[in-house]
Enzyme design. Sequence first.
Site, mmCIF file in Angstrom:
data_model
loop_
_atom_site.group_PDB
_atom_site.id
_atom_site.type_symbol
_atom_site.label_atom_id
_atom_site.label_comp_id
_atom_site.label_asym_id
_atom_site.label_seq_id
_atom_site.Cartn_x
_atom_site.Cartn_y
_atom_site.Cartn_z
ATOM 1 N N ASN A 433 -5.329 -31.922 2.881
ATOM 2 C CA ASN A 433 -6.478 -31.148 3.333
ATOM 3 C C ASN A 433 -6.952 -31.649 4.694
ATOM 4 O OD1 ASN A 433 -9.043 -29.380 2.815
ATOM 5 N ND2 ASN A 433 -9.841 -31.393 3.352
ATOM 6 N N GLU A 434 -6.801 -30.811 5.722
ATOM 7 C CA GLU A 434 -7.431 -30.967 7.042
ATOM 8 C C GLU A 434 -7.011 -32.213 7.821
ATOM 9 O OE1 GLU A 434 -11.674 -30.474 6.594
ATOM 10 O OE2 GLU A 434 -11.494 -28.301 6.390
ATOM 11 N N ILE A 435 -5.813 -32.757 7.549
ATOM 12 C CA ILE A 435 -5.407 -33.948 8.303
ATOM 13 C C ILE A 435 -4.767 -33.573 9.629
ATOM 14 C CG2 ILE A 435 -3.978 -36.017 8.271
ATOM 15 C CD1 ILE A 435 -4.453 -36.156 5.265
ATOM 16 N N SER A 489 -3.428 -27.933 5.042
ATOM 17 C CA SER A 489 -4.370 -26.820 5.023
ATOM 18 C C SER A 489 -5.635 -27.254 5.763
ATOM 19 C CB SER A 489 -4.713 -26.438 3.582
ATOM 20 O OG SER A 489 -5.614 -25.357 3.542
#
Length: 822
Positions: A433-435, A489
């Site tokens: 998530n969002e890395i 994502s």
Amino acid sequence: MNRTILFAFLFTQNILFAQFSQRSLSSENWQFKNSKDQNWLPAKVPGTVHLDLMENKIISDPFKDENEKKVQWIENEDWDYQTAFTVSSRDLKNDNIDLVFNGLDTFSEIYLNGQLLKKTDNMFRKWNIPVKQYLKPGNNVLQIKLQSAVNTGKELAKKVPFTMPESPRSFVRKAQYQFGWDWGPRLVTAGIWKDVQLEFWNNAKIITVKDIQKRVSDTSNDLRFDVEIYAQNAGDYILDLNKIHKKVSLKKGSNTISVAYKTAGMKLWQPNGRGEAHLYDFEVKLSKDQKNIDAKNIRIGLRTVELIQEKDEKGKSFYFKVNGQPLYIKGTNWIPGDSFSPRMTWEKYQKLIKDTKDANMNMIRIWGGGIYEDEEFYKACDENGILVWQDFMFAGSFYPADEAFLNNVKEEVKDQVNRLQNHPSIALWCGNNEIDEAIVNWGYQKQFNYSKNDSLQVWKDYKKLFHEVIPNALAENLKSDKNIYWPSSPSIGWGHKESLTEGDSHYWGVWWGEQPFEIYNEKVGRFMSEYGFQGTPTLETTKFMFSGIPDLNLQNPTIKAHEKHARGWDIINEYLKRDYKIPTDFVQYNYVSQLLQARGMQIAIEAHRRAKPYNMGTLYWQLNDCWPVVSWSSIDYLGNWKAFHYQAKRSFEPVLVSIAETDKSYDFYLISDLAKRFNADINFELIDFKGKILWKANQSDIINADVSKKIRSINKTELAQFDLSGAVLKITSEKDTKFEKLYFFNKPKDLKLLQPEIKIRKISPTEIEISTDVLAKDIYLIGDTHFSDNFFDLLPGTSKRIILSMPLENIEVTSLWDVIKK
């Protein structure tokens, strides 16, 4: 002893010791203590140290008052757990005895009768340890020494030559949300958080059973099962799969046996809204010389899932095909249901997933900062036709990529994929998530004064972990269409043009960027996997924040402590000023903040759905909470539906009318997710708040399957003669597929509402009828029960029936007029 009796006794013994068997150690008498102390206290397994400390009255509930601040010391301590259990001489006659920990949180040393067996370093792994040689007849002592994840993480962080953001959480393979989030408390746990077992086995055991599917036609799939067996003794065995009987020759060590299965008569598993989620049970049995060796039961669904990404004139598509058909995704994001995961019950899992189905959803994304959920979660998704977007447990930070860390992750992926892969609900595996976005957009490199080489190393480590190690481990353990991998994502961060033309999007211009809700109409991507806005929890859950008599006041320190976003109240109030009025009374504030959240999310969801097929999915942030809190959730910690969840149910209806306002017109869209076309006789009526019809029109239309179609455009000049601040447009169809939509032309604060006389008539103990004389906007039914509908509009002179989940004598009712009246 009689020969016959002796033979029968020996035969029984042989059967006993030929079989695989399990014995739970979770129910033994466990104890725990701070490693610095001498006195042991009672403990529960599965559990966490915080729950045990609460049970022993050493700490107060961190969910209450401002108690979270008072328990921060726990994360810096080491904790010991132990139990004693007996083993019989007969138990020890089994060829193999394994000690199995399904979840240890996180850094631990495992001792059996004083012997160090294993050191662990990953909350998400299963630890299987052969222990026969360490066991003795009679009493055995098992001890787990847990080290502070915070202190250990700090030591690991020192090995990296530059500062890592979110340190030390990114160095520990542990639920990241425990370190605190903008919707959750900082409660860094330790403990034996899943079951502990002894496993006894002889000759061989079944390791995994995997169903491998291939789509043959619109109605059937090709199916086989790959059965992995570990044989201690080579030889001939019998493998039974339901009615299939197969002789197999196993070599010593690992074996994989493939068994084809005819699917004639089996029906496809369909996602919610497309049909039934058909499931089938299979039993796999291994035997030798007419003795049962091992058995496993699995439940599967026949389905295929594809992720379609094709270049087009606007960018690149991003949509799912299920059973060969494109599926518009409607759903939400999931965070852990409790800060203390062992406290989650199967009833809570089942209810939350049923709530997504009842709100017309078909997908749920498991966010990467939580946990790989309990089997009950996926079982509920399987049964309710809810697809799962499964993140791996990495979120919003930089992660190391040394050999030890990567090997640890590889084993984590193997354990979790092998555990979960048979669930028909799982549609996609996502690396994090969002890395990717964190590396590119969040400015950590500048904040921590990275050199060019430091920045290059971060990107190199990222690529190694999420583009090599995880997808390679996934490929090694999955051999079918179930291996759909998406590295991060979102694929491109919000603010970049490409984030709306390809891949999946997290759009946070609303809330973080404080853009108006109406910007959602412009910022529509191919697949919206995150967006959201905060709202207060229900009054019941707000009261639950207090250990004593609740003081419902926005200035109360307890209520302030249960808003984890630094600017949360300011942002909510800023948006309230735009669309409503800010009430001074807390009950009214609670009500209107929920309406605000629901209004913003309605605008977003409908904008996404109108853009179909350019946009093919919308997953809002977020479904649930891990404690009582002001957050983005649509269902609060106690399971109550906020106004947003009722609105989500309406906005996700299979057939929806949605209106887009332009400078010169009102454009009307009819969106259908139905698999068939239908005829619609559509009526338009402009009605004032007393019930007078001011203007009307009608038309007939043919609505094709699975479409978003503009059905009408009304020029603003056509309605200019009417005072639209005192009127509502009603759009209905009574033919074939029925639907109704009410559209207000002004923001809620600008509506000229009249005082309604709302009446409640009791029809039965669990059914009531609501009626009104004039328009009643956002009727709010207050009572300790679940209402089948709430926060709804009611036209003059009409009524609506509501089902209650349980009988309730006193029901309070309010509407928006009570808030905005002068």
